[in-house]
Design a protein around this motif. Sequence first.
Motif, mmCIF file in Angstrom:
data_model
loop_
_atom_site.group_PDB
_atom_site.id
_atom_site.type_symbol
_atom_site.label_atom_id
_atom_site.label_comp_id
_atom_site.label_asym_id
_atom_site.label_seq_id
_atom_site.Cartn_x
_atom_site.Cartn_y
_atom_site.Cartn_z
ATOM 1 N N MET A 1 -14.497 29.829 25.708
ATOM 2 C CA MET A 1 -15.824 30.134 26.185
ATOM 3 C C MET A 1 -15.941 31.653 26.331
ATOM 4 S SD MET A 1 -17.617 28.723 29.647
ATOM 5 C CE MET A 1 -18.684 27.483 29.016
ATOM 6 N N LYS A 2 -16.973 32.238 25.738
ATOM 7 C CA LYS A 2 -17.154 33.688 25.738
ATOM 8 C C LYS A 2 -18.210 34.091 26.768
ATOM 9 C CE LYS A 2 -18.078 37.584 22.670
ATOM 10 N NZ LYS A 2 -18.337 38.007 21.306
ATOM 11 N N THR A 61 -13.259 36.284 27.318
ATOM 12 C CA THR A 61 -13.152 34.959 26.716
ATOM 13 C C THR A 61 -12.077 34.168 27.452
ATOM 14 O OG1 THR A 61 -13.726 35.902 24.565
ATOM 15 C CG2 THR A 61 -12.759 33.702 24.563
ATOM 16 N N ILE A 62 -12.407 32.915 27.767
ATOM 17 C CA ILE A 62 -11.429 32.008 28.358
ATOM 18 C C ILE A 62 -11.074 30.994 27.287
ATOM 19 C CG2 ILE A 62 -11.041 30.252 30.121
ATOM 20 C CD1 ILE A 62 -13.027 31.815 31.889
ATOM 21 N N SER A 63 -9.780 30.968 26.929
ATOM 22 C CA SER A 63 -9.330 30.081 25.857
ATOM 23 C C SER A 63 -7.842 29.789 26.034
ATOM 24 C CB SER A 63 -9.576 30.751 24.508
ATOM 25 O OG SER A 63 -9.086 29.967 23.458
ATOM 26 N N ASN A 64 -7.461 28.523 25.889
ATOM 27 C CA ASN A 64 -6.055 28.108 25.927
ATOM 28 C C ASN A 64 -5.313 28.605 27.166
ATOM 29 O OD1 ASN A 64 -6.343 26.805 23.429
ATOM 30 N ND2 ASN A 64 -5.936 28.720 22.340
ATOM 31 N N GLN A 66 -5.842 31.197 28.923
ATOM 32 C CA GLN A 66 -5.763 32.656 28.982
ATOM 33 C C GLN A 66 -7.153 33.253 29.189
ATOM 34 O OE1 GLN A 66 -2.777 34.539 28.436
ATOM 35 N NE2 GLN A 66 -1.729 32.577 28.483
ATOM 36 N N LYS A 77 -4.919 40.349 27.882
ATOM 37 C CA LYS A 77 -5.051 38.955 28.283
ATOM 38 C C LYS A 77 -4.292 38.740 29.574
ATOM 39 C CE LYS A 77 -1.205 37.248 25.538
ATOM 40 N NZ LYS A 77 -0.769 36.324 24.512
ATOM 41 N N GLU A 128 -15.113 28.158 35.642
ATOM 42 C CA GLU A 128 -14.250 27.899 34.483
ATOM 43 C C GLU A 128 -12.798 28.263 34.806
ATOM 44 O OE1 GLU A 128 -13.533 26.408 30.705
ATOM 45 O OE2 GLU A 128 -15.373 26.318 31.894
#
Length: 140
Positions: A1-2, A61-64, A66, A77, A128
Amino acid sequence: MKFESEKGVFLGVVIVGTAILILGVTIPTIFRDFVPLFLYFLINLPVAGLLFWIWFDTHYTISNGQLFYASEPFRGKIDIQEIRKISLNQTLYAGFKPALATKGITIEYNRFDDIYISPKAKEVFIQELLRINPQIEVQR
């Protein structure tokens, strides 16, 4: 999610205003000698380009598991499991600030690290992070 960075008026005037001032000094040299023109373009255009790049491409950005931050060309990150505390509507006066607004979020992570960021949708951003790591302390 950006998440895009919130853009404050003060920093907009400073960053974009400085870039426009640099270009305003550079462009009149087109009608002068080659050497000053070359020096102006060699020094001023990369600086103005860097300022515009930061202004238009600062995001998170929130991803995996991180949290990735980018205030171009500065990137990094953070492992969301290492985040200990989030302070909302704070201004961090010392430390790393990949942010474009003065009322943002201070994130404390690892043992002694902190970072100041300014996502537009602060509440969604925090939710988030809490979804991934519910142990994060949130100070509002």
